[in-house]
Design a protein around this motif. Structure first.
Motif, PDB file in Angstrom:
ATOM      1  N   ALA A   1       0.836  -1.205   0.000  1.00  0.00           N
ATOM      2  CA  ALA A   1       0.000   0.000   0.000  1.00  0.00           C
ATOM      3  C   ALA A   1       0.871   1.256   0.000  1.00  0.00           C
ATOM      4  O   ALA A   1       0.576   2.237  -0.687  1.00  0.00           O
ATOM      5  CB  ALA A   1      -0.934   0.002   1.201  1.00  0.00           C
ATOM      6  N   MET A   2       1.964   1.233   0.766  1.00  0.00           N
ATOM      7  CA  MET A   2       2.874   2.374   0.787  1.00  0.00           C
ATOM      8  C   MET A   2       3.472   2.608  -0.597  1.00  0.00           C
ATOM      9  O   MET A   2       3.573   3.753  -1.064  1.00  0.00           O
ATOM     10  CB  MET A   2       3.985   2.161   1.820  1.00  0.00           C
ATOM     11  N   GLU A   3       3.851   1.537  -1.251  1.00  0.00           N
ATOM     12  CA  GLU A   3       4.429   1.660  -2.599  1.00  0.00           C
ATOM     13  C   GLU A   3       3.431   2.282  -3.569  1.00  0.00           C
ATOM     14  O   GLU A   3       3.792   3.112  -4.410  1.00  0.00           O
ATOM     15  CB  GLU A   3       4.871   0.294  -3.100  1.00  0.00           C
TER      16      GLU A   3
ATOM     17  N   LYS B   1       4.043   5.805  -5.707  1.00  0.00           N
ATOM     18  CA  LYS B   1       3.914   5.917  -7.162  1.00  0.00           C
ATOM     19  C   LYS B   1       2.853   6.933  -7.558  1.00  0.00           C
ATOM     20  O   LYS B   1       3.059   7.740  -8.472  1.00  0.00           O
ATOM     21  CB  LYS B   1       3.573   4.546  -7.755  1.00  0.00           C
ATOM     22  N   GLU B   2       1.722   6.916  -6.852  1.00  0.00           N
ATOM     23  CA  GLU B   2       0.646   7.854  -7.176  1.00  0.00           C
ATOM     24  C   GLU B   2       1.074   9.303  -6.970  1.00  0.00           C
ATOM     25  O   GLU B   2       0.816  10.172  -7.805  1.00  0.00           O
ATOM     26  CB  GLU B   2      -0.593   7.548  -6.324  1.00  0.00           C
ATOM     27  N   GLN B   3       1.759   9.566  -5.850  1.00  0.00           N
ATOM     28  CA  GLN B   3       2.190  10.938  -5.577  1.00  0.00           C
ATOM     29  C   GLN B   3       3.298  11.360  -6.526  1.00  0.00           C
ATOM     30  O   GLN B   3       3.369  12.525  -6.927  1.00  0.00           O
ATOM     31  CB  GLN B   3       2.644  11.068  -4.120  1.00  0.00           C
TER      32      GLN B   3
ATOM     33  N   MET C   1       2.490   9.862  11.312  1.00  0.00           N
ATOM     34  CA  MET C   1       1.104  10.127  10.968  1.00  0.00           C
ATOM     35  C   MET C   1       0.216  10.269  12.209  1.00  0.00           C
ATOM     36  O   MET C   1      -0.912  10.739  12.126  1.00  0.00           O
ATOM     37  CB  MET C   1       0.556   9.014  10.073  1.00  0.00           C
ATOM     38  N   ILE C   2       0.744   9.839  13.355  1.00  0.00           N
ATOM     39  CA  ILE C   2       0.034   9.934  14.628  1.00  0.00           C
ATOM     40  C   ILE C   2       1.105   9.894  15.714  1.00  0.00           C
ATOM     41  O   ILE C   2       2.155   9.277  15.523  1.00  0.00           O
ATOM     42  CB  ILE C   2      -0.979   8.781  14.787  1.00  0.00           C
ATOM     43  N   SER C   3       0.891  10.538  16.845  1.00  0.00           N
ATOM     44  CA  SER C   3       1.912  10.536  17.890  1.00  0.00           C
ATOM     45  C   SER C   3       2.016   9.164  18.530  1.00  0.00           C
ATOM     46  O   SER C   3       1.041   8.405  18.600  1.00  0.00           O
ATOM     47  CB  SER C   3       1.599  11.582  18.966  1.00  0.00           C
TER      48      SER C   3
ATOM     49  N   GLU D   1      -1.145   6.751   2.490  1.00  0.00           N
ATOM     50  CA  GLU D   1      -0.923   8.173   2.750  1.00  0.00           C
ATOM     51  C   GLU D   1       0.507   8.438   3.207  1.00  0.00           C
ATOM     52  O   GLU D   1       1.095   9.465   2.866  1.00  0.00           O
ATOM     53  CB  GLU D   1      -1.910   8.671   3.806  1.00  0.00           C
ATOM     54  N   ALA D   2       1.092   7.498   3.959  1.00  0.00           N
ATOM     55  CA  ALA D   2       2.490   7.654   4.376  1.00  0.00           C
ATOM     56  C   ALA D   2       3.408   7.635   3.159  1.00  0.00           C
ATOM     57  O   ALA D   2       4.385   8.391   3.091  1.00  0.00           O
ATOM     58  CB  ALA D   2       2.879   6.551   5.356  1.00  0.00           C
TER      59      ALA D   2
END
Length: 333
Positions: A49-51, A55-57, A134-136, A275-276
């Motif tokens: 999912a990160m990959e 690629k999308e960004q 993304m979160i503390s 999102e990361a």
């Protein structure tokens, strides 16, 4: 920036020569930044999912962006990957470290070469431009602790899985959870010291089976690592203990959705690895352009951030439950 200026000058010179040779008809080549991210391990849903996000960004921003996924969660493989990226002369190197300390020398080498260095899940890394979360750590750990307390009534013992005993963020989340439970469920004790197995379904399953055999009062397992929750849940299901031994933590919705609906995985809290991935590219592109990042800035993908030293904290929690897991799975998470 000196390195990029040198590269740009060299590219322009080469392009001008080529244009001259063609009678001035060739266009100057554009300077297209290259952003490469080294994952903990390749081939698992979380980093798949990160990959996708990387690629999308990359396509959205018009930069070359890709991920390298080592064959195992071995810090030495990450060091080799970073060394290779330095040799290639990429503009940005992102890493999700397996062992932050092992990576420090090679990350320093990258920065000395003028490469922007970013980490994720590694707030204690030193030789970096920024680490982003993304979160503390406190919020993520405490949310899981509260869920465990609610599910078990603060009765029985519990166990904690992390991706590795040297993974900074995983252990920070675990520390926060244990601290909250110590203060709010003082009679609930850990069955054993935490286990660094949560990047492997098989290792987590085997460890959970051992825990179940050795601890008749085992009430719950918290996993701070995407494979540990699924592995522990499989062990609980095999022993027919669904609903009796609570399992919660980080997991990929597409991988764990069935176990959630079967009542074996209670739920959990995490963030979107997609999102990361996008954040690695968006932040890297911003820094390559020489743009500043300040406390309170509203950044692309991350949104408003709180800066503590070199760490950027966003607030992008995702609750994993029977009500949300299908929708998140359909998003490819």
């Amino acid at each position: 920036m000196k390195r990029r200026a040198f590269i740009l000058a060299t590219m322009l010179a080469g392009s001008m020569l080529a244009a001259s040779a063609l009678g001035g008809g060739a266009a100057l080549a554009a300077d297209k930044p290259t952003i490469a991210v080294v994952a903990k391990v390749g081939g698992i849903p979380w980093f798949n999912a990160m990959e996708k996000g990387i690629k999308e960004q990359g396509e959205a921003l018009g930069v070359e962006a890709y991920m390298i996924g080592p064959t195992s969660a071995d810090p030495a493989l990450q060091v080799r990957a970073v060394e290779d990226l330095i040799a290639r002369g990429v503009d940005v190197i992102g890493v999700v470290p397996n062992d932050a300390k092992v990576l420090e020398p090679v990350l320093k080498k990258a920065r000395d070469k003028g490469i922007v260095v970013l980490t994720h899940e590694s707030p204690d890394s030193e030789n970096i431009d920024f680490d982003f979360e993304m979160i503390s750590a406190q919020q993520l750990g405490e949310e899981h602790a509260k869920l465990l307390a609610k599910t078990t009534g603060c009765k029985g013992s519990y166990a904690v899985f992390v991706g590795g005993l040297s993974v900074p963020a995983h252990n920070a989340w675990a520390d926060a959870a244990v601290k909250w439970l110590s203060a709010n469920c003082p009679d609930m004790k850990q069955a054993a010291d935490r286990f660094g197995v949560a990047e492997s379904v098989d290792d987590s399953r085997d460890t959970a089976l051992d825990l179940i055999r050795a601890n008749p009062d085992l009430a719950g397992i918290m996993s701070f690592g995407s494979q540990g929750t699924v592995g522990a849940a499989r062990a609980v299901k095999e022993r027919g203990l669904g609903g009796k031994v609570a399992v919660m933590g980080l997991f990929s919705p597409g991988q764990g959705r069935r176990l959630v609906h079967e009542g074996v995985i209670t739920g959990g809290f995490q963030w979107s690895p997609l999102e990361a991935g996008k954040a690695f590219v968006a932040l890297g592109d911003k820094l390559v352009k020489g743009e500043k990042v300040e406390d309170g800035a509203d950044l692309p993908v991350l949104g408003p951030v709180k800066m503590e030293g070199k760490v950027l904290f966003a607030s992008k929690p995702l609750e994993l439950s029977k009500e949300t897991v299908d929708g998140l799975a359909e998003l490819g998470l």
